[in-house]
Design an enzyme around this catalytic site. Sequence first.
Site, PDB file in Angstrom:
ATOM      1  N   GLU A 233       5.170  50.711  -8.675  1.00  0.00           N
ATOM      2  CA  GLU A 233       4.149  49.901  -8.005  1.00  0.00           C
ATOM      3  C   GLU A 233       2.771  50.393  -8.424  1.00  0.00           C
ATOM      4  O   GLU A 233       2.521  51.606  -8.453  1.00  0.00           O
ATOM      5  CB  GLU A 233       4.322  50.062  -6.496  1.00  0.00           C
ATOM      6  CG  GLU A 233       4.029  48.812  -5.728  1.00  0.00           C
ATOM      7  CD  GLU A 233       5.066  47.721  -5.968  1.00  0.00           C
ATOM      8  OE1 GLU A 233       4.799  46.862  -6.849  1.00  0.00           O
ATOM      9  OE2 GLU A 233       6.115  47.715  -5.302  1.00  0.00           O
TER      10      GLU A 233
ATOM     11  N   SER B  79       2.140  33.724  -5.829  1.00  0.00           N
ATOM     12  CA  SER B  79       1.150  33.126  -6.750  1.00  0.00           C
ATOM     13  C   SER B  79       1.624  33.166  -8.186  1.00  0.00           C
ATOM     14  O   SER B  79       1.452  32.197  -8.920  1.00  0.00           O
ATOM     15  CB  SER B  79      -0.218  33.794  -6.693  1.00  0.00           C
ATOM     16  OG  SER B  79      -0.368  34.592  -5.612  1.00  0.00           O
TER      17      SER B  79
ATOM     18  N   ASP C 271       4.304  40.912 -12.278  1.00  0.00           N
ATOM     19  CA  ASP C 271       4.978  39.807 -11.587  1.00  0.00           C
ATOM     20  C   ASP C 271       5.454  38.739 -12.569  1.00  0.00           C
ATOM     21  O   ASP C 271       6.616  38.326 -12.538  1.00  0.00           O
ATOM     22  CB  ASP C 271       4.024  39.165 -10.566  1.00  0.00           C
ATOM     23  CG  ASP C 271       3.381  40.187  -9.643  1.00  0.00           C
ATOM     24  OD1 ASP C 271       3.880  41.312  -9.564  1.00  0.00           O
ATOM     25  OD2 ASP C 271       2.359  39.858  -9.012  1.00  0.00           O
TER      26      ASP C 271
HETATM   27  C1  GLA Z   1       0.509  42.659  -7.356  1.00  0.00           C
HETATM   28  C2  GLA Z   1      -0.043  42.377  -8.749  1.00  0.00           C
HETATM   29  C3  GLA Z   1       0.781  43.080  -9.832  1.00  0.00           C
HETATM   30  C4  GLA Z   1       0.994  44.571  -9.513  1.00  0.00           C
HETATM   31  C5  GLA Z   1       1.476  44.744  -8.079  1.00  0.00           C
HETATM   32  C6  GLA Z   1       1.532  46.184  -7.649  1.00  0.00           C
HETATM   33  O1  GLA Z   1       1.753  42.041  -7.179  1.00  0.00           O
HETATM   34  O2  GLA Z   1      -0.038  40.989  -8.996  1.00  0.00           O
HETATM   35  O3  GLA Z   1       0.171  42.911 -11.083  1.00  0.00           O
HETATM   36  O4  GLA Z   1      -0.170  45.295  -9.775  1.00  0.00           O
HETATM   37  O5  GLA Z   1       0.635  44.065  -7.138  1.00  0.00           O
HETATM   38  O6  GLA Z   1       2.547  46.865  -8.328  1.00  0.00           O
END
Ligand code: GLA
Length: 337
Positions: free
Chosen positions: A20, A105, A144
């Site tokens: 994360e 999103s 994501d």
């Molecule tokens: C969000 C962002 C990702 C990533 C996560 C944390 O989902 O869109 O790019 O940075 O937080 O891991």
Amino acid sequence: MVGTGRARAEAHGRVTILGEHTDYNEGRSLGIATEQCTVVTYEPGRPDTVEVDSSACGKATSSISHPEGPAFIVLAAALARVAGINDARITVEGDLPLGAGLSSSASYAVAVALAFGIEGTPLDVARACQAAERTAGTDVGLLDQLVILAARDGCVVDLDFAGLTIRSLALNHAIGLSVVETGERRLVADSAYATRRAECAAAAEQLGRALGRVHIEDLELLDDPVLLRRARHVVSECERVDGARRALRDGDLESLGHLLDEGHASLRDDFESSTPAVEAVRDELSSQQGVSGVRLTGAGFGGCLLVAHDPAVAVSVPGRWCSRLTGSRGAWVSSTR
Ligand code: GLA
């Protein structure tokens, strides 16, 4: 990248297993697609106009050349420009909870991109979606979109953001995974995500290297206690990703659970992205029979918890949305007419 005329595309959500806040630090992550998805249908509409009718967000219309309005319409207009589309009418449906840390999103962006006929490698499409999210106001990483675009049935997506490599890892049947909502919802744009990114960038600048490429002993060079904690999360998280990859391969539920618990402590104490509501639901899950580990998943500050458990048990918390993760295929165009 040219639009197809009419199409329907589906894109699922993302759950981070470990890794994360490592994507924008050139680190490593393991992710899996949710069972739930976003479904977008696209057909031509009026010149220089994108119209969105979303079951969750309502209706909006904007010019494609000069977009304005809520983020979901600005994002669609940005992707229409990439696809070379000058008129689009899209409907959005699905069962993926919004603002719950499951990348609703990115799921929407990927479904729109595929329905618009944007083609290329997962990295090409992911970059187009990332750029559109930035245009719409949120500076996200690539985690994501890449998990969603690369996810295959029964598999975990193994990502290295330094070399931008994508691998697939079969989900071992000895490991049960579920995702449970905490009840606290928020959008990445409204959270402290941008602040955390800036803190990581400041730490990397002081160290002269992206945090994903730094060793734990290098962190002695950081004298600001806040930057040290943020950097320590990223560096230790990348090590946990390597451990989790081994545990997933070996079907070692106990080790995986332990790593999830350590990852959560790091998010809570060093990255400060947990909340009292998250902790309360986590305590309830951690004490359940057959549960090996629980961690916050996604950007944080609310959202969902990932639970590693005995595959023979079903985990749940009364009144909280919960879903088993079996590794869904992540995204595809389901029809063109
Ligand atoms: C969000 C962002 C990702 C990533 C996560 C944390 O989902 O869109 O790019 O940075 O937080 O891991």
